[in-house]
Design an enzyme around this catalytic site. Structure first.
Site, PDB file in Angstrom:
ATOM      1  N   ASN A  48      64.450   8.733  16.381  1.00 58.84           N
ATOM      2  CA  ASN A  48      63.672   8.103  15.312  1.00 58.84           C
ATOM      3  C   ASN A  48      62.418   8.931  15.046  1.00 58.84           C
ATOM      4  O   ASN A  48      61.902   9.627  15.927  1.00 58.84           O
ATOM      5  CB  ASN A  48      63.365   6.628  15.586  1.00 58.84           C
ATOM      6  CG  ASN A  48      62.682   6.354  16.897  1.00 58.84           C
ATOM      7  OD1 ASN A  48      62.808   7.104  17.848  1.00 58.84           O
ATOM      8  ND2 ASN A  48      61.961   5.250  16.957  1.00 58.84           N
ATOM      9  N   GLU A  88      58.913   8.395  12.985  1.00 55.41           N
ATOM     10  CA  GLU A  88      58.065   7.431  12.263  1.00 55.41           C
ATOM     11  C   GLU A  88      56.917   8.115  11.535  1.00 55.41           C
ATOM     12  O   GLU A  88      56.553   9.260  11.835  1.00 55.41           O
ATOM     13  CB  GLU A  88      57.503   6.410  13.262  1.00 55.41           C
ATOM     14  CG  GLU A  88      58.599   5.604  13.935  1.00 55.41           C
ATOM     15  CD  GLU A  88      58.055   4.560  14.898  1.00 55.41           C
ATOM     16  OE1 GLU A  88      56.839   4.589  15.218  1.00 55.41           O
ATOM     17  OE2 GLU A  88      58.853   3.716  15.336  1.00 55.41           O
ATOM     18  N   CYS A 114      65.440   6.290  11.175  1.00 56.95           N
ATOM     19  CA  CYS A 114      66.102   5.889  12.422  1.00 56.95           C
ATOM     20  C   CYS A 114      66.818   7.100  13.030  1.00 56.95           C
ATOM     21  O   CYS A 114      67.211   8.038  12.322  1.00 56.95           O
ATOM     22  CB  CYS A 114      67.146   4.814  12.160  1.00 56.95           C
ATOM     23  SG  CYS A 114      66.455   3.242  11.651  1.00 56.95           S
ATOM     24  N   GLU A 155      69.829   7.330  14.129  1.00 56.76           N
ATOM     25  CA  GLU A 155      71.199   7.509  13.630  1.00 56.76           C
ATOM     26  C   GLU A 155      71.187   8.282  12.310  1.00 56.76           C
ATOM     27  O   GLU A 155      72.001   9.188  12.089  1.00 56.76           O
ATOM     28  CB  GLU A 155      71.861   6.148  13.381  1.00 56.76           C
ATOM     29  CG  GLU A 155      71.959   5.251  14.605  1.00 56.76           C
ATOM     30  CD  GLU A 155      70.770   4.317  14.758  1.00 56.76           C
ATOM     31  OE1 GLU A 155      69.615   4.772  14.609  1.00 56.76           O
ATOM     32  OE2 GLU A 155      71.001   3.135  15.042  1.00 56.76           O
ATOM     33  N   CYS A 165      71.486   2.395   8.340  1.00 56.47           N
ATOM     34  CA  CYS A 165      72.252   3.314   9.196  1.00 56.47           C
ATOM     35  C   CYS A 165      73.733   2.975   9.169  1.00 56.47           C
ATOM     36  O   CYS A 165      74.578   3.874   9.171  1.00 56.47           O
ATOM     37  CB  CYS A 165      71.712   3.283  10.616  1.00 56.47           C
ATOM     38  SG  CYS A 165      70.098   4.078  10.749  1.00 56.47           S
TER      39      CYS A 165
HETATM   40  N1  THU Z   1      65.272   2.362  15.193  1.00 59.65           N
HETATM   41  C1  THU Z   1      66.239   3.336  15.239  1.00 59.65           C
HETATM   42  O1  THU Z   1      65.926   4.527  15.201  1.00 59.65           O
HETATM   43  N2  THU Z   1      67.534   2.948  15.322  1.00 59.65           N
HETATM   44  C2  THU Z   1      67.960   1.657  15.474  1.00 59.65           C
HETATM   45  O2  THU Z   1      69.158   1.410  15.566  1.00 59.65           O
HETATM   46  C3  THU Z   1      66.967   0.579  15.549  1.00 59.65           C
HETATM   47  C4  THU Z   1      65.585   0.945  15.193  1.00 59.65           C
HETATM   48  C5  THU Z   1      63.865   2.768  15.159  1.00 59.65           C
HETATM   49  C6  THU Z   1      63.138   2.542  13.859  1.00 59.65           C
HETATM   50  C7  THU Z   1      61.695   2.459  14.342  1.00 59.65           C
HETATM   51  O3  THU Z   1      61.200   3.784  14.475  1.00 59.65           O
HETATM   52  C8  THU Z   1      61.797   1.843  15.726  1.00 59.65           C
HETATM   53  O4  THU Z   1      63.151   2.038  16.142  1.00 59.65           O
HETATM   54  C9  THU Z   1      61.446   0.379  15.791  1.00 59.65           C
HETATM   55  O5  THU Z   1      62.208  -0.374  14.943  1.00 59.65           O
END
Ligand code: THU
Length: 131
Positions: A45, A47, A56, A58, A101
């Site tokens: 991920n 941000e 995310c 994925e 995703c």
């Molecule tokens: N997140 C992912 O990268 N994949 C997921 O399947 C669930 C959530 C990330 C998004 C954000 O950066 C953090 O997790 C909190 O939601």
């Protein structure tokens, strides 16, 4: 699917999660794609201050496969995530892909003409196959 694949993908996703850029949620996620040739493409991920526009793990992994011209070669994905404490991700609850995703993974699977196998795990513990 070969029984060795799930632990291999989960281990690769956990390794990738160490590079997560998650200063706003402190939730580190890693994803690892198994490709048709047996190689692995990872993502974390990523941000930013908008939070809602964060990427995310994925999505990053699939976009990375696409950037290599390999969108149709995705066979399976391992996904793990956990809260960071003391610089280490914790927790055994398997995480599940969000709607965006799922859409991205489904379209990639369709283009490759196969059903993706999805393994979900926490930062620690056993992974489960999602159906
Ligand atoms: N997140 C992912 O990268 N994949 C997921 O399947 C669930 C959530 C990330 C998004 C954000 O950066 C953090 O997790 C909190 O939601």
């Amino acid at each position: 699917m070969n029984d060795e694949i799930a632990p291999t993908l989960i281990a690769a996703a956990r390794e990738a999660a160490r590079n997560a850029h998650a200063p706003y949620s402190s939730f580190a996620v890693g994803a690892a794609l198994l490709m048709t040739d047996g190689s692995i493409v990872t993502g974390t991920n990523f941000e930013n201050a908008s939070y809602g526009l964060s990427l995310c793990a994925e999505t990053v992994a699939v976009a990375r496969a696409n950037a290599e011209g390999r969108l149709r070669e995705i066979v399976a994905i391992g996904i793990v995530g956990g809260m960071m404490r003391g610089g280490v991700a914790h927790g055994t609850d398997p995480i599940r892909p969000c709607g965006r995703c799922r859409q991205i993974l489904n379209e990639a699977a369709q283009m490759g003409g196969r059903d993706l196998v999805v393994y979900c795990g926490g930062a620690e513990g056993e992974a489960v196959e999602a159906h």
